[in-house]
Design a protein around this motif. Sequence first.
Motif, mmCIF file in Angstrom:
data_model
loop_
_atom_site.group_PDB
_atom_site.id
_atom_site.type_symbol
_atom_site.label_atom_id
_atom_site.label_comp_id
_atom_site.label_asym_id
_atom_site.label_seq_id
_atom_site.Cartn_x
_atom_site.Cartn_y
_atom_site.Cartn_z
ATOM 1 N N HIS A 70 0.827 -1.207 0.000
ATOM 2 C CA HIS A 70 0.000 0.000 0.000
ATOM 3 C C HIS A 70 0.859 1.255 0.000
ATOM 4 C CE1 HIS A 70 -3.850 -1.886 0.150
ATOM 5 N NE2 HIS A 70 -3.668 -2.462 1.321
ATOM 6 N N ARG A 71 2.020 1.194 0.634
ATOM 7 C CA ARG A 71 2.877 2.372 0.743
ATOM 8 C C ARG A 71 3.660 2.630 -0.536
ATOM 9 N NH1 ARG A 71 5.463 0.779 4.853
ATOM 10 N NH2 ARG A 71 7.461 0.169 3.918
ATOM 11 N N GLU A 72 4.144 1.570 -1.166
ATOM 12 C CA GLU A 72 5.041 1.730 -2.305
ATOM 13 C C GLU A 72 4.409 1.360 -3.648
ATOM 14 O OE1 GLU A 72 8.646 -0.402 -1.573
ATOM 15 O OE2 GLU A 72 8.925 0.456 0.435
ATOM 16 N N GLY A 73 3.343 0.579 -3.637
ATOM 17 C CA GLY A 73 2.721 0.150 -4.881
ATOM 18 C C GLY A 73 2.073 1.303 -5.624
ATOM 19 N N LEU A 74 2.010 1.182 -6.937
ATOM 20 C CA LEU A 74 1.403 2.205 -7.786
ATOM 21 C C LEU A 74 0.038 1.723 -8.251
ATOM 22 C CD1 LEU A 74 4.536 3.034 -9.990
ATOM 23 C CD2 LEU A 74 3.824 4.130 -7.853
ATOM 24 N N VAL A 75 -1.011 2.411 -7.856
ATOM 25 C CA VAL A 75 -2.371 2.036 -8.240
ATOM 26 C C VAL A 75 -2.656 2.568 -9.644
ATOM 27 C CG1 VAL A 75 -4.820 2.253 -7.690
ATOM 28 C CG2 VAL A 75 -3.135 2.007 -5.838
ATOM 29 N N HIS A 76 -3.081 1.669 -10.533
ATOM 30 C CA HIS A 76 -3.372 2.034 -11.916
ATOM 31 C C HIS A 76 -4.864 1.890 -12.194
ATOM 32 C CE1 HIS A 76 0.904 1.563 -13.834
ATOM 33 N NE2 HIS A 76 0.896 2.305 -12.743
ATOM 34 N N ASP A 77 -5.410 2.918 -12.822
ATOM 35 C CA ASP A 77 -6.835 2.922 -13.169
ATOM 36 C C ASP A 77 -7.103 2.375 -14.565
ATOM 37 O OD1 ASP A 77 -7.301 4.131 -10.735
ATOM 38 O OD2 ASP A 77 -7.464 6.153 -11.567
ATOM 39 N N GLY A 78 -6.050 2.153 -15.355
ATOM 40 C CA GLY A 78 -6.240 1.679 -16.717
ATOM 41 C C GLY A 78 -4.917 1.320 -17.363
ATOM 42 N N PHE A 79 -4.985 0.939 -18.634
ATOM 43 C CA PHE A 79 -3.781 0.685 -19.436
ATOM 44 C C PHE A 79 -4.133 0.903 -20.898
ATOM 45 C CE2 PHE A 79 -5.924 -3.403 -19.289
ATOM 46 C CZ PHE A 79 -5.801 -3.905 -20.577
ATOM 47 N N ASP A 80 -3.111 1.002 -21.738
ATOM 48 C CA ASP A 80 -3.316 1.267 -23.160
ATOM 49 C C ASP A 80 -3.035 0.036 -24.004
ATOM 50 O OD1 ASP A 80 -4.060 3.859 -22.808
ATOM 51 O OD2 ASP A 80 -2.305 4.763 -23.747
ATOM 52 N N LEU A 81 -3.879 -0.163 -25.012
ATOM 53 C CA LEU A 81 -3.578 -1.068 -26.114
ATOM 54 C C LEU A 81 -3.183 -0.205 -27.303
ATOM 55 C CD1 LEU A 81 -6.570 -3.602 -25.975
ATOM 56 C CD2 LEU A 81 -4.250 -3.944 -25.102
ATOM 57 N N SER A 82 -2.074 -0.544 -27.941
ATOM 58 C CA SER A 82 -1.617 0.199 -29.115
ATOM 59 C C SER A 82 -1.521 -0.777 -30.287
ATOM 60 C CB SER A 82 -0.252 0.837 -28.836
ATOM 61 O OG SER A 82 0.288 1.398 -30.012
ATOM 62 N N PHE A 83 -2.077 -0.391 -31.417
ATOM 63 C CA PHE A 83 -2.051 -1.264 -32.592
ATOM 64 C C PHE A 83 -1.571 -0.448 -33.776
ATOM 65 C CE2 PHE A 83 -3.245 -4.255 -35.788
ATOM 66 C CZ PHE A 83 -3.404 -5.475 -35.157
ATOM 67 N N ASP A 84 -0.361 -0.756 -34.223
ATOM 68 C CA ASP A 84 0.249 -0.023 -35.333
ATOM 69 C C ASP A 84 0.202 1.483 -35.091
ATOM 70 O OD1 ASP A 84 0.716 -2.464 -36.508
ATOM 71 O OD2 ASP A 84 -1.058 -2.367 -37.809
ATOM 72 N N GLY A 85 0.462 1.879 -33.844
ATOM 73 C CA GLY A 85 0.530 3.295 -33.491
ATOM 74 C C GLY A 85 -0.767 3.900 -33.011
ATOM 75 N N GLU A 86 -1.886 3.228 -33.205
ATOM 76 C CA GLU A 86 -3.176 3.755 -32.741
ATOM 77 C C GLU A 86 -3.443 3.264 -31.319
ATOM 78 O OE1 GLU A 86 -7.919 3.464 -33.926
ATOM 79 O OE2 GLU A 86 -6.367 3.177 -35.478
ATOM 80 N N ARG A 87 -3.739 4.179 -30.411
ATOM 81 C CA ARG A 87 -3.881 3.846 -28.996
ATOM 82 C C ARG A 87 -5.350 3.808 -28.574
ATOM 83 N NH1 ARG A 87 1.110 5.808 -26.373
ATOM 84 N NH2 ARG A 87 0.049 6.079 -24.377
ATOM 85 N N HIS A 88 -5.655 2.841 -27.697
ATOM 86 C CA HIS A 88 -6.976 2.766 -27.079
ATOM 87 C C HIS A 88 -6.791 2.449 -25.599
ATOM 88 C CE1 HIS A 88 -11.125 1.885 -26.178
ATOM 89 N NE2 HIS A 88 -10.825 0.648 -25.835
ATOM 90 N N ARG A 89 -7.329 3.283 -24.738
ATOM 91 C CA ARG A 89 -7.174 3.088 -23.300
ATOM 92 C C ARG A 89 -8.308 2.218 -22.759
ATOM 93 N NH1 ARG A 89 -8.651 5.730 -18.303
ATOM 94 N NH2 ARG A 89 -7.028 5.382 -16.724
ATOM 95 N N ILE A 90 -7.930 1.193 -21.995
ATOM 96 C CA ILE A 90 -8.897 0.386 -21.257
ATOM 97 C C ILE A 90 -9.043 1.021 -19.871
ATOM 98 C CG2 ILE A 90 -9.446 -1.895 -20.339
ATOM 99 C CD1 ILE A 90 -9.445 -1.843 -23.353
ATOM 100 N N ASP A 91 -10.184 1.649 -19.644
ATOM 101 C CA ASP A 91 -10.438 2.372 -18.395
ATOM 102 C C ASP A 91 -10.930 1.387 -17.336
ATOM 103 O OD1 ASP A 91 -11.149 4.076 -16.364
ATOM 104 O OD2 ASP A 91 -12.641 5.190 -17.517
ATOM 105 N N LEU A 92 -9.989 0.781 -16.624
ATOM 106 C CA LEU A 92 -10.336 -0.263 -15.663
ATOM 107 C C LEU A 92 -11.315 0.235 -14.604
ATOM 108 C CD1 LEU A 92 -6.778 -1.777 -15.063
ATOM 109 C CD2 LEU A 92 -8.576 -2.708 -16.542
ATOM 110 N N LYS A 93 -10.999 1.361 -14.014
ATOM 111 C CA LYS A 93 -11.838 1.871 -12.925
ATOM 112 C C LYS A 93 -13.202 2.310 -13.433
ATOM 113 C CE LYS A 93 -11.624 4.734 -8.793
ATOM 114 N NZ LYS A 93 -10.783 5.677 -8.009
#
Length: 394
Positions: A70-93
């Motif tokens: 909890h002190r050192e971990g980085l909480v992430h709300d999403g991640f990106d998929l990139s396909f041939d330079g085109e990005r799409h964010r998966i909004d987990l939260k």
Amino acid sequence: MTTHVSTSVCIIGSGPSGLLLSQLLANAGVDTIVLDRRDRAYIEGRIRAGVLEQGTVTALEEAGVAERCHREGLVHDGFDLSFDGERHRIDLKGLTGKTVTVYGQTEVTKDLFDRRFAEDQRFYFNVDNVTPTDLKSDSPKVRFTHEGEEIEISCDYVAGCDGYHGVSRQAIPADTLRTFERVYPFGWLGIMVEKPPVSHELIYAHHERGFALASQRSKTRSRYYIQCDLDDDVSDWSDERFWEELALRLGPDTAADLQTGPSFEKSIAPLRSFVAEPMRYGNMFLAGDAAHIVPPTGAKGLNLAVADVRLLSRALIEHYTKGNDAYIDSYSETVLTRVWKVERFSWQLSTLMHQFPENSPFEKRMQRAEFDFTASSEAASRAIAENYVGLPLE
């Protein structure tokens, strides 16, 4: 002469799954002995995964070892998929209400070891010739050699948490054990570097030259991967060559923010999907990599092992505290139902994001169509998000 020792549960393997099982059982007053063919320093030094599902963090909380996460971990709300330079964010939260936490498996292992040693857990390290026997009896035994001495542990149950190459799965007779495997025709070349990550969230990138992943371990330590040939040698990949290839696959916009430097860890890992059935034989249970392997594309290896252990610890605690064997009897079926769903997701994401040498032009177009559909469909993005943050335990 053989030394005889007894315990309630003998745990083979002191990686994170074996340590977590030991801790959860200890919290309920169930005695265990943990043994491993390696020593603590070697086990803690292994570089492994770094994305924890919310359920994995909950398990660490239940074990009483989540403070540093909890002190050192980085909480992430999403991640990106990139396909041939085109990005799409998966909004987990936004899509699931849940998050993931970036915190290295090495750190999880250290936290568990610290807690187990503080509570005087019985360990045997550097053991040889480990042999589980009498597994269908009421008193299974585990025999091994430790510092030249023959030792036999008598127990109620054996937990095989000793990984893909361990002895536990091999103790199941060939006419009982069924295995399913998909070996992928490429590997991942990964490096660690003391530089800030190129992005505050992970990027999974598909490129005509192969897959790439921009990951991290902290705000100052980055973990990067590129798809490579199985017969590549690490010595063929200088840092300079790696950075050039990674920048190309991530694309110019992302690469503009890439901070490069000398790597302090570099290795090539093969990819496979693997499942062994059943995950119980007599009074021995398999958990984690002893029973299944997933390609790392979906960040599921450690998380899947933790889910196994949460279900196995519940089953054993119910047995010892309430005399209820319902969860023990259903363990294999319950766990495998979930395992196959996670295998499906890891296989699906791997199929989408990698270059397969055998793919026809049609199949490559299907990969593109799958990405386009995901980018245009909230339902498709939610399905990925639900799997990524972690499926329910059952």
